[in-house]
Motif scaffolding. Structure first.
Motif, PDB file in Angstrom:
ATOM      1  N   UNK A  67       0.831  -1.197   0.000  1.00 38.34           N
ATOM      2  CA  UNK A  67       0.000   0.000   0.000  1.00 38.34           C
ATOM      3  C   UNK A  67       0.872   1.256   0.000  1.00 38.34           C
ATOM      4  N   UNK A  68       1.879   1.263   0.850  1.00 36.89           N
ATOM      5  CA  UNK A  68       2.738   2.439   1.010  1.00 36.89           C
ATOM      6  C   UNK A  68       3.408   2.799  -0.312  1.00 36.89           C
ATOM      7  N   UNK A  69       3.942   1.804  -0.999  1.00 37.93           N
ATOM      8  CA  UNK A  69       4.643   2.045  -2.262  1.00 37.93           C
ATOM      9  C   UNK A  69       3.651   2.395  -3.373  1.00 37.93           C
ATOM     10  N   UNK A  70       2.543   1.659  -3.441  1.00 31.52           N
ATOM     11  CA  UNK A  70       1.570   1.872  -4.516  1.00 31.52           C
ATOM     12  C   UNK A  70       0.978   3.279  -4.482  1.00 31.52           C
ATOM     13  N   UNK A  71       0.738   3.809  -3.274  1.00 35.17           N
ATOM     14  CA  UNK A  71       0.122   5.126  -3.161  1.00 35.17           C
ATOM     15  C   UNK A  71       1.136   6.252  -3.000  1.00 35.17           C
ATOM     16  N   UNK A  72       2.410   5.921  -3.097  1.00 33.77           N
ATOM     17  CA  UNK A  72       3.445   6.942  -3.127  1.00 33.77           C
ATOM     18  C   UNK A  72       3.745   7.620  -1.813  1.00 33.77           C
ATOM     19  N   UNK A  73       3.373   7.002  -0.698  1.00 36.34           N
ATOM     20  CA  UNK A  73       3.657   7.614   0.603  1.00 36.34           C
ATOM     21  C   UNK A  73       5.142   7.522   0.941  1.00 36.34           C
ATOM     22  N   UNK A  74       5.793   6.474   0.455  1.00 39.67           N
ATOM     23  CA  UNK A  74       7.231   6.286   0.652  1.00 39.67           C
ATOM     24  C   UNK A  74       7.701   5.236  -0.346  1.00 39.67           C
ATOM     25  N   UNK A  75       8.988   5.259  -0.660  1.00 40.29           N
ATOM     26  CA  UNK A  75       9.559   4.270  -1.566  1.00 40.29           C
ATOM     27  C   UNK A  75      10.119   3.083  -0.808  1.00 40.29           C
ATOM     28  N   UNK A  76      10.587   2.091  -1.537  1.00 36.53           N
ATOM     29  CA  UNK A  76      11.112   0.892  -0.892  1.00 36.53           C
ATOM     30  C   UNK A  76      12.326   1.192  -0.033  1.00 36.53           C
ATOM     31  N   UNK A  90      12.975   4.032   1.415  1.00 33.06           N
ATOM     32  CA  UNK A  90      12.458   4.714   2.600  1.00 33.06           C
ATOM     33  C   UNK A  90      11.938   3.705   3.618  1.00 33.06           C
ATOM     34  N   UNK A  91      11.180   2.720   3.143  1.00 30.34           N
ATOM     35  CA  UNK A  91      10.625   1.713   4.047  1.00 30.34           C
ATOM     36  C   UNK A  91      11.720   0.932   4.747  1.00 30.34           C
ATOM     37  N   UNK A  92      12.733   0.534   3.990  1.00 25.17           N
ATOM     38  CA  UNK A  92      13.850  -0.198   4.590  1.00 25.17           C
ATOM     39  C   UNK A  92      14.539   0.656   5.658  1.00 25.17           C
ATOM     40  N   UNK A  93      14.724   1.937   5.345  1.00 21.27           N
ATOM     41  CA  UNK A  93      15.378   2.842   6.300  1.00 21.27           C
ATOM     42  C   UNK A  93      14.498   3.067   7.530  1.00 21.27           C
ATOM     43  N   UNK A  94      13.178   3.151   7.339  1.00 23.54           N
ATOM     44  CA  UNK A  94      12.264   3.356   8.468  1.00 23.54           C
ATOM     45  C   UNK A  94      12.266   2.155   9.402  1.00 23.54           C
ATOM     46  N   UNK A  95      12.301   0.957   8.833  1.00 25.95           N
ATOM     47  CA  UNK A  95      12.356  -0.247   9.659  1.00 25.95           C
ATOM     48  C   UNK A  95      13.662  -0.270  10.455  1.00 25.95           C
ATOM     49  N   UNK A  96      14.776   0.013   9.787  1.00 27.28           N
ATOM     50  CA  UNK A  96      16.072   0.014  10.474  1.00 27.28           C
ATOM     51  C   UNK A  96      16.092   1.061  11.586  1.00 27.28           C
ATOM     52  N   UNK A  97      15.549   2.243  11.303  1.00 32.29           N
ATOM     53  CA  UNK A  97      15.500   3.316  12.294  1.00 32.29           C
ATOM     54  C   UNK A  97      14.638   2.909  13.486  1.00 32.29           C
ATOM     55  N   UNK A  98      13.457   2.338  13.208  1.00 27.94           N
ATOM     56  CA  UNK A  98      12.536   1.938  14.276  1.00 27.94           C
ATOM     57  C   UNK A  98      13.151   0.863  15.169  1.00 27.94           C
ATOM     58  N   UNK A  99      13.887  -0.074  14.580  1.00 27.02           N
ATOM     59  CA  UNK A  99      14.492  -1.140  15.378  1.00 27.02           C
ATOM     60  C   UNK A  99      15.638  -0.605  16.244  1.00 27.02           C
TER      61      UNK A  99
END
Length: 253
Positions: free
Chosen positions: A136-145, A147-156
């Motif tokens: 959903x995030x990628x399809x609707x342009x809220x963030x790219x792949x 970005x998602x990888x970086x957000x997961x790493x940051x959150x952990x």
């Protein structure tokens, strides 16, 4: 004194134009939300405690190399922050089953998860901030792949830090929520932790008694919320241990 320009106002905070380009002043209100299904509430002193606790956590993250928007605390209710472009996703990290996860999956509350689970929720109050997938995030342009990888790493990384800090004062970090913002340094973009980290954005349980200190502490009685936040602050050394909390908390400078 010139009237400040308000940039944004939410349930718990107000953002004002900062004194320098690229900065904002974040003001913590006493309003907020009780638990996940509750309505807005006002608890005197809540904004003061959340401002100081968010400063404590953000400063700690900056010190270990996890980038945040926090620059410095200005006064009891305000802090100077970097202006960022907020990604419209709440990033939730779960260490134990609780809240919406127990309802969705039927897992007993308090069950230790096999590993920290990172979830994304689309920030839209009218829709109830629904859980969304990476597709959903990628399809609707809220963030790219990336970005998602970086957000997961940051959150952990935030999870490792918060879990260790809380465990050191006898508190179990059940889950927490962060927001992530984009900043640009020349042509280079990076992601940093934004918004706040406070008991309002965490689910915290006493490791021995199971007493609740975080966002669900006031689910049954909102009047208990301020004391619960103050107990977290006391254990972390933000409040003196020999004071009884009142509506006007005594904070350590």
């Amino acid at each position: 004194m010139a009237r400040r320009k308000k940039i944004y106002e939410g349930k718990a905070k107000i953002l004002y134009e900062g004194p320098e380009p690229g900065t904002l002043v974040q003001y913590f209100k006493d309003e907020g939300m009780v638990a996940e299904a509750g309505g807005p509430d006002i608890v005197e002193g809540r904004g003061v405690l959340n401002n100081r606790l968010s400063e404590f956590f953000m400063t700690g993250l900056n010190a270990i190399g996890v980038p945040t928007h926090f620059i410095r605390r200005i006064n009891m209710r305000e802090q100077l922050i970097r202006a960022v472009e907020i990604i419209p996703l709440a990033v939730v990290v779960r260490n134990f089953a609780a809240g919406a996860m127990t309802e969705r999956l039927g897992i007993a509350e308090g069950t230790a998860l096999p590993r920290p689970i990172v979830e994304f929720y689309y920030k839209d109050e009218a829709l109830g901030d629904p859980l969304v997938t990476e597709e959903h995030v990628i399809a609707f342009g809220w963030a790219g792949q990336q970005d998602l990888d970086d957000m997961v790493a940051l959150a952990l990384r935030v999870n490792d830090f918060l879990s260790g800090v809380m465990m050191g004062v006898g508190i179990r970090l059940v889950d927490f929520r962060i927001e992530v913002g984009r900043i640009w340094e020349g042509d280079f973009q990076r992601l940093i932790v934004a918004d706040e980290i406070s008991p309002d954005s965490c689910r915290l349980w006493d490791m021995r008694t199971g007493e609740r200190f975080g966002k669900d502490a006031g689910a049954a009685d909102p009047s208990l919320l301020s004391e619960a936040h103050a107990e977290v602050a006391r254990r972390l050394g933000v409040l003196p241990t020999n004071v009884t909390h009142s509506t006007k908390p005594t904070l350590i400078n």
